[in-house]
Motif scaffolding. Structure first.
Motif, short mmCIF file in Angstrom:
data_model
loop_
_atom_site.label_atom_id
_atom_site.label_comp_id
_atom_site.label_asym_id
_atom_site.label_seq_id
_atom_site.Cartn_x
_atom_site.Cartn_y
_atom_site.Cartn_z
N ALA A 94 4.26 10.60 2.78
CA ALA A 94 2.82 10.59 3.02
C ALA A 94 1.58 11.31 2.54
N CYS A 97 2.02 10.86 -1.39
CA CYS A 97 1.53 9.30 -2.06
C CYS A 97 0.30 8.66 -1.53
N CYS A 98 -0.28 9.27 -0.28
CA CYS A 98 -1.32 8.59 0.16
C CYS A 98 -2.50 9.54 0.41
N SER A 101 -5.83 9.46 2.72
CA SER A 101 -5.48 8.19 3.73
C SER A 101 -4.41 8.05 4.46
N ARG A 102 -3.61 9.13 4.36
CA ARG A 102 -2.51 9.07 5.12
C ARG A 102 -2.59 9.10 6.71
N TRP A 125 -2.59 5.03 8.91
CA TRP A 125 -3.04 4.93 7.52
C TRP A 125 -4.20 4.05 7.46
N CYS A 131 -13.04 3.13 -3.09
CA CYS A 131 -11.84 2.88 -3.96
C CYS A 131 -12.42 2.80 -5.52
N SER A 297 -5.26 7.97 -4.89
CA SER A 297 -5.15 6.54 -4.53
C SER A 297 -3.74 6.47 -3.41
N PRO A 298 -4.36 5.39 -2.60
CA PRO A 298 -3.42 4.96 -1.83
C PRO A 298 -2.21 4.18 -2.31
#
Length: 298
Positions: A94, A97-98, A101-102, A125, A131, A297-298
């Motif tokens: 998480a 990658c997130c 935003s995790r 999340w 964005c 970027s999520p």
């Protein structure tokens, strides 16, 4: 006696169950009242995992909480002992990658990492507040988001093995002024307690930045704690101090240049109780993640 301790323990568990059953706010334990007794707190993010982040791997976020505020001097430099410790619990996947935003769970222990757990903050999340949309050869465009926005819940831990009682939450607010970050802090029933928003100009469309301050801080944005109905700033609990606010302070040359670790000072409203202060600490964590942390970027 042993019998008295057993009866007291069973009654304490029964009282906690009754509060949860009725949906009422549980009484704040002694450790929690002691932690939030001060009119202001300094929340300092550590440089945990700094070497790890040099290779692009996001580390767990860690904060140390001190009594007082930044304008009284850096607690770390003065050797003042902390009153609380926050450590994120989330998966490595998480964080990689997130980004900010995790989702995560963040345990609050007092007075340090080895102390008793009294609070837990839970964030699901979410999309970032802005964005980034590719615009071909012209680069990219940053667009505000108005769905799946960041939110965080605050739970009070009533004992060992307890999942916690909800005492409040914080949500990012999207309205007609898309470029102005704002948060609403709610109580355990979902009723708004505070609105956290910086000063604005141009009809509420633009942020007002402050200049000056101690250290090397040139420009900063104080997020004022306001009445949710009128939007008026609330007086602070610090005698002779500024209005109630959450403010990012100068973290020092090492932190500012080598990491995205931040320092915050939280000046509570004059009439805030223990649970309200705990919710504003949660609002500080959400503010850091959704506004100040490096967005990925999520």
């Amino acid at each position: 006696t042993i019998a008295t301790k057993i009866v007291s323990s069973r009654w304490s568990k029964f009282a906690t169950m009754e509060y949860k059953k009725l949906g009422e706010l549980p009484p704040a334990p002694q450790e929690m009242r002691r932690t939030f007794a001060a009119p202001a707190l300094t929340v300092q993010q550590s440089m945990r995992g700094c070497f790890q982040e040099c290779f692009g791997c996001e580390a767990q976020t860690e904060y140390r909480v001190y009594s007082g505020h930044v304008e009284q001097g850096q607690p770390r430099a003065q050797g003042i002992p902390p009153v609380g410790h926050l450590l994120e619990e989330s998966s490595c996947l998480a964080r990689a990658c997130c980004g900010a935003s995790r989702g995560f769970q963040m345990n609050f222990t007092a007075p340090d990492a080895e102390g008793k757990q009294i609070l837990v903050f839970k964030k699901g999340w979410s999309l970032p507040i802005c964005c980034v949309v590719p615009a071909g050869e012209n680069g990219s465009i940053s667009c505000p988001c108005c769905c799946c926005l960041p939110s965080l819940e605050t739970y009070q831990i009533d004992g060992a093995g307890d999942s916690g009682s909800l005492i409040g939450s914080t949500e990012y607010v999207c309205d007609q002024n898309l470029c102005v970050p704002k948060f609403v802090v709610k109580d355990h029933n979902g009723a708004p307690s505070y609105l956290v928003r910086p000063e604005t100009c141009c009809g509420g469309c633009c942020l007002v930045m402050r200049c000056g301050g101690k250290g090397s801080r040139l420009m900063y944005i104080p997020f004022l704690v306001r009445d949710p109905a009128s939007g008026a700033p609330l007086p602070g609990a610090v005698a002779g101090g500024p209005p109630a606010q959450i403010e990012k302070g100068w973290a020092g040359v090492k932190k500012e240049c080598c990491s995205d670790a931040d320092n915050f000072q939280v000046m509570f409203p004059a009439n805030a109780g223990t649970h309200e202060k705990a919710n504003l600490l949660g609002a500080t964590v959400l503010l850091d993640f959704s506004f100040f942390e490096t967005q990925k970027s999520p």
